[in-house]
Enzyme design. Structure first.
Site, PDB file in Angstrom:
ATOM      1  N   LYS A  22      61.277 -22.559   9.502  1.00 51.12           N
ATOM      2  CA  LYS A  22      62.090 -22.072  10.628  1.00 51.12           C
ATOM      3  C   LYS A  22      61.228 -21.890  11.868  1.00 51.12           C
ATOM      4  CE  LYS A  22      63.063 -17.448  10.953  1.00 51.12           C
ATOM      5  NZ  LYS A  22      62.654 -16.943  12.278  1.00 51.12           N
ATOM      6  N   ASN A  23      60.075 -21.237  11.691  1.00 55.61           N
ATOM      7  CA  ASN A  23      59.262 -20.881  12.855  1.00 55.61           C
ATOM      8  C   ASN A  23      58.522 -22.076  13.467  1.00 55.61           C
ATOM      9  OD1 ASN A  23      60.152 -18.312  12.595  1.00 55.61           O
ATOM     10  ND2 ASN A  23      58.217 -17.436  11.896  1.00 55.61           N
ATOM     11  N   ARG A  92      65.687 -13.798  18.980  1.00 49.33           N
ATOM     12  CA  ARG A  92      64.653 -13.598  19.997  1.00 49.33           C
ATOM     13  C   ARG A  92      63.910 -14.879  20.355  1.00 49.33           C
ATOM     14  NH1 ARG A  92      62.536  -9.051  21.157  1.00 49.33           N
ATOM     15  NH2 ARG A  92      60.606 -10.193  21.417  1.00 49.33           N
ATOM     16  N   CYS A 116      63.896  -5.075  18.770  1.00 50.14           N
ATOM     17  CA  CYS A 116      64.609  -5.499  17.565  1.00 50.14           C
ATOM     18  C   CYS A 116      64.229  -4.547  16.446  1.00 50.14           C
ATOM     19  CB  CYS A 116      64.287  -6.945  17.218  1.00 50.14           C
ATOM     20  SG  CYS A 116      62.659  -7.153  16.547  1.00 50.14           S
ATOM     21  N   ARG A 121      58.631  -5.514  20.704  1.00 47.66           N
ATOM     22  CA  ARG A 121      58.426  -6.954  20.900  1.00 47.66           C
ATOM     23  C   ARG A 121      58.572  -7.398  22.361  1.00 47.66           C
ATOM     24  NH1 ARG A 121      60.883 -10.086  15.751  1.00 47.66           N
ATOM     25  NH2 ARG A 121      59.366 -11.651  16.329  1.00 47.66           N
ATOM     26  N   PRO A 122      57.650  -6.970  23.214  1.00 39.98           N
ATOM     27  CA  PRO A 122      57.712  -7.398  24.615  1.00 39.98           C
ATOM     28  C   PRO A 122      57.382  -8.884  24.773  1.00 39.98           C
ATOM     29  CG  PRO A 122      55.689  -6.174  24.186  1.00 39.98           C
ATOM     30  CD  PRO A 122      56.490  -6.127  22.915  1.00 39.98           C
ATOM     31  N   VAL A 123      57.676  -9.424  25.973  1.00 37.92           N
ATOM     32  CA  VAL A 123      57.325 -10.829  26.254  1.00 37.92           C
ATOM     33  C   VAL A 123      56.413 -10.904  27.487  1.00 37.92           C
ATOM     34  CG1 VAL A 123      59.317 -11.923  25.135  1.00 37.92           C
ATOM     35  CG2 VAL A 123      59.509 -11.184  27.512  1.00 37.92           C
ATOM     36  N   ASP A 124      55.721  -9.792  27.767  1.00 35.22           N
ATOM     37  CA  ASP A 124      54.877  -9.736  28.968  1.00 35.22           C
ATOM     38  C   ASP A 124      53.812 -10.838  29.014  1.00 35.22           C
ATOM     39  OD1 ASP A 124      53.973  -8.160  26.726  1.00 35.22           O
ATOM     40  OD2 ASP A 124      52.288  -7.505  27.958  1.00 35.22           O
ATOM     41  N   ASP A 304      54.908 -11.510   7.937  1.00 36.64           N
ATOM     42  CA  ASP A 304      56.181 -11.969   7.370  1.00 36.64           C
ATOM     43  C   ASP A 304      56.182 -11.975   5.835  1.00 36.64           C
ATOM     44  OD1 ASP A 304      57.232 -12.254   9.875  1.00 36.64           O
ATOM     45  OD2 ASP A 304      57.194 -14.436   9.923  1.00 36.64           O
ATOM     46  N   ILE A 326      50.772  -5.716  12.894  1.00 37.81           N
ATOM     47  CA  ILE A 326      51.362  -6.578  13.924  1.00 37.81           C
ATOM     48  C   ILE A 326      52.569  -5.907  14.580  1.00 37.81           C
ATOM     49  CG2 ILE A 326      52.353  -8.865  14.410  1.00 37.81           C
ATOM     50  CD1 ILE A 326      49.488  -9.105  13.434  1.00 37.81           C
ATOM     51  N   ARG A 396      69.372 -16.056   8.177  1.00 38.82           N
ATOM     52  CA  ARG A 396      68.686 -16.518   9.392  1.00 38.82           C
ATOM     53  C   ARG A 396      67.455 -17.333   9.012  1.00 38.82           C
ATOM     54  NH1 ARG A 396      66.464 -12.324  12.879  1.00 38.82           N
ATOM     55  NH2 ARG A 396      65.585 -14.249  13.640  1.00 38.82           N
TER      56      ARG A 396
HETATM   57  C1  UD1 Z   1      56.439 -14.836  15.530  1.00 34.56           C
HETATM   58  C2  UD1 Z   1      57.323 -15.231  14.391  1.00 34.56           C
HETATM   59  C3  UD1 Z   1      57.590 -14.038  13.479  1.00 34.56           C
HETATM   60  C4  UD1 Z   1      56.285 -13.396  13.047  1.00 34.56           C
HETATM   61  C5  UD1 Z   1      55.395 -13.104  14.242  1.00 34.56           C
HETATM   62  C6  UD1 Z   1      54.007 -12.623  13.852  1.00 34.56           C
HETATM   63  C7  UD1 Z   1      58.611 -17.029  15.345  1.00 34.56           C
HETATM   64  C8  UD1 Z   1      59.949 -17.502  15.831  1.00 34.56           C
HETATM   65  N1  UD1 Z   1      58.571 -15.758  14.927  1.00 34.56           N
HETATM   66  O1  UD1 Z   1      57.142 -13.859  16.304  1.00 34.56           O
HETATM   67  O2  UD1 Z   1      58.316 -14.482  12.353  1.00 34.56           O
HETATM   68  O3  UD1 Z   1      56.554 -12.180  12.368  1.00 34.56           O
HETATM   69  O4  UD1 Z   1      55.227 -14.289  15.047  1.00 34.56           O
HETATM   70  O5  UD1 Z   1      53.376 -13.547  13.038  1.00 34.56           O
HETATM   71  O6  UD1 Z   1      57.658 -17.773  15.291  1.00 34.56           O
HETATM   72  N2  UD1 Z   1      53.305  -9.087  21.921  1.00 34.56           N
HETATM   73  C9  UD1 Z   1      53.109  -8.458  23.130  1.00 34.56           C
HETATM   74  N3  UD1 Z   1      53.464  -9.131  24.269  1.00 34.56           N
HETATM   75  C10 UD1 Z   1      53.980 -10.391  24.249  1.00 34.56           C
HETATM   76  C11 UD1 Z   1      54.171 -11.023  23.008  1.00 34.56           C
HETATM   77  C12 UD1 Z   1      53.825 -10.341  21.848  1.00 34.56           C
HETATM   78  O7  UD1 Z   1      52.643  -7.322  23.189  1.00 34.56           O
HETATM   79  O8  UD1 Z   1      54.274 -10.940  25.314  1.00 34.56           O
HETATM   80  C13 UD1 Z   1      52.934  -8.367  20.656  1.00 34.56           C
HETATM   81  C14 UD1 Z   1      54.156  -8.114  19.750  1.00 34.56           C
HETATM   82  O9  UD1 Z   1      54.834  -6.931  20.114  1.00 34.56           O
HETATM   83  C15 UD1 Z   1      53.481  -7.998  18.399  1.00 34.56           C
HETATM   84  C16 UD1 Z   1      52.326  -9.020  18.504  1.00 34.56           C
HETATM   85  O10 UD1 Z   1      52.144  -9.247  19.892  1.00 34.56           O
HETATM   86  O11 UD1 Z   1      52.949  -6.723  18.209  1.00 34.56           O
HETATM   87  C17 UD1 Z   1      52.559 -10.338  17.824  1.00 34.56           C
HETATM   88  O12 UD1 Z   1      53.850 -10.802  18.138  1.00 34.56           O
HETATM   89  P1  UD1 Z   1      54.167 -12.349  18.308  1.00 34.56           P
HETATM   90  O13 UD1 Z   1      53.117 -13.170  17.655  1.00 34.56           O
HETATM   91  O14 UD1 Z   1      54.475 -12.624  19.725  1.00 34.56           O
HETATM   92  O15 UD1 Z   1      55.509 -12.476  17.484  1.00 34.56           O
HETATM   93  P2  UD1 Z   1      56.659 -13.509  17.781  1.00 34.56           P
HETATM   94  O16 UD1 Z   1      56.064 -14.711  18.405  1.00 34.56           O
HETATM   95  O17 UD1 Z   1      57.790 -12.828  18.451  1.00 34.56           O
END
Ligand code: UD1
Length: 417
Positions: A22-23, A92, A116, A121-124, A304, A326, A396
């Protein structure tokens, strides 16, 4: 809402075929936005998240053909670059359209995903990286509104290792002017699979599989054919199931080379693991030994797989310590496992699991995908009947889990309401 009724099912034996990841499929599907030509995918898992993303692309005017395991996507007739809240809130990973839209069309409006069940889970980091490439980004009415004449290559050091952040910036950089160097990249096999697909589409990427990706932007990407990598988390889930039920199970269509720490852990738990290039055989006699878990980015132990190993540790010999590093709120399965008889204490991001417990069936539910999987695994070894509610979380990310487990002798029934 569907429910699964899981009966105790020890000694499972047989073969389970592993689906595409999926990922990996989600970012690769989004990569189709980067080209006007057709991207043809195979080994696409049949999952709710894939349907949600297909719906999102269709809303933008992209032509998506989805049949069993295959997808043909052509983004030559886009009508808009908007990802609405209704779809983004369901999944997301929709944020992955942002980089490709901006790179090819110079504008995008994507709903902010919000928090979630497993954390904020920010996207900054996604946004900061795109800004460093010259994008102008504003947050308005819950939407990320991004604009740029043309993205420009930049050196971007990500503060946190982020999987989708790396993928978004990688896709954006393929069509940028000049060279982008991404540092502190996620090295998950799914990121590598995306990079390999992008190369087939004409992208110029160096350092694939490492934490530094160098991308020389090109004017255009073209169509390509790609087979999605096997799902290491689905495979890992069935590996743990085999250990818990003292089974004799062979996984096929799998990539053992991507599973590192998962197979090491079940070996420490006492399983006999035999691999070939595309199969994994798990033979387990007796109760597992408890194993400590410390989640970290790849090649460390995957977050995961944390919930599934916790289910195993509940019945294992000994006490284990599970540290979740994480996501800040990823112990939602703990109270449910405790309702089945588990003995677990949580202190912050650490859980102490006292093993050797006798689990009994109960009505349980989970609010995230992997937590739901851990409850099904617990149900396989619990006395009596376990009713797992809110199965849509499981759907999902797992392609017909009950059918795959029933094929090796489990007794799981889906009830539709
Ligand atoms: C992806 C996977 C998810 C997996 C996760 C960690 C997909 C679709 N999903 O989620 O299944 O559990 O990786 O292996 O591939 N963070 C920030 N700022 C950001 C982005 C992330 O602070 O802009 C933090 C997150 O809050 C978290 C950490 O970074 O604590 C890792 O998250 P991230 O690797 O981004 O997870 P996803 O990509 O959302």
């Amino acid at each position: 809402m569907d429910k699964l009724i899981v009966q105790k099912s020890m000694g499972l034996k047989g073969e389970i075929n592993i689906s595409g990841a999926k990922n990996a499929a989600l970012p690769i599907i989004c990569a189709s936005i980067l080209s006007a030509e057709t991207l043809e995918l195979s080994n696409v898992p049949h999952l709710r998240d894939i349907k949600t993303l297909s719906e999102l692309l269709r809303l933008m005017g992209i032509d998506v053909e989805l049949s069993t395991g295959n997808m043909k996507i052509t983004a030559n007739n886009m009508t808009n670059c908007i990802a609405p809240y209704d779809l983004v809130k369901q999944m997301r990973a929709s944020i992955l359209v942002l980089g490709p839209l901006l790179a090819r069309f110079g504008h995008a409006e994507v709903s902010l995903p919000g928090g979630c069940a497993i954390g904020a889970r920010p996207v900054d980091i996604h946004l900061k990286g795109l800004e460093q490439m010259g994008a102008h980004i504003e947050i308005e009415n819950g939407y990320i509104k991004a604009k740029v004449d043309k993205l420009k290559g930049a050196r971007i050091v990500m503060d946190v290792v982020t999987v989708t952040g790396t993928e978004n910036l990688l896709m954006a950089a393929t069509l940028a002017d000049g060279t982008t160097v991404l540092e502190n990249c996620a090295r998950e096999p799914e990121v590598t699979d995306l990079a390999e697909c992008l190369v087939k589409m004409g992208a110029q990427i160096e350092g694939i599989g490492t934490d530094t990706l160098t991308i020389h932007g090109v004017a255009k990407l073209h169509g390509a054919k790609h087979s999605v990598i096997a799902d290491r988390i689905e495979a890992g889930t069935y590996v743990v199931a085999a250990v818990m039920v003292q089974g004799d199970i062979t996984l096929t269509n799998v990539r053992p080379d991507t599973m590192g720490s998962i197979l090491d852990k079940v070996t420490s738990a006492g399983a006999k693991v035999t691999v070939t290039e595309s199969t994994i055989h798990i033979l387990m006699n007796g109760k597992p030994n408890a194993v400590d878990i410390n989640t970290s980015p790849y090649p460390g132990f995957p977050t995961d797989m944390q919930a599934q190993f916790m289910a195993m540790n509940c019945i294992a010999d000994g006490t284990s310590v599970i540290a979740e590093n994480i996501f800040e709120n990823r112990f939602m399965h703990v109270p449910e496992l405790c309702r089945m008889g588990a003995d677990i204490d949580i202190d912050g991001n650490v859980a102490v699991v006292r093993g050797g417990q006798f689990l009994t069936g109960a009505s349980v539910m989970a609010t995230d995908l992997r937590a739901s999987a851990s409850l099904v695994l617990a149900g396989l070894v619990a006395d009596g009947e376990t009713i797992v509610d809110r199965v849509y979380h499981l759907d999902r990310g797992y392609e017909s889990m009950e059918n795959k487990l029933n094929k090796v002798g489990a007794n799981i029934q889906r009830i539709s309401e």
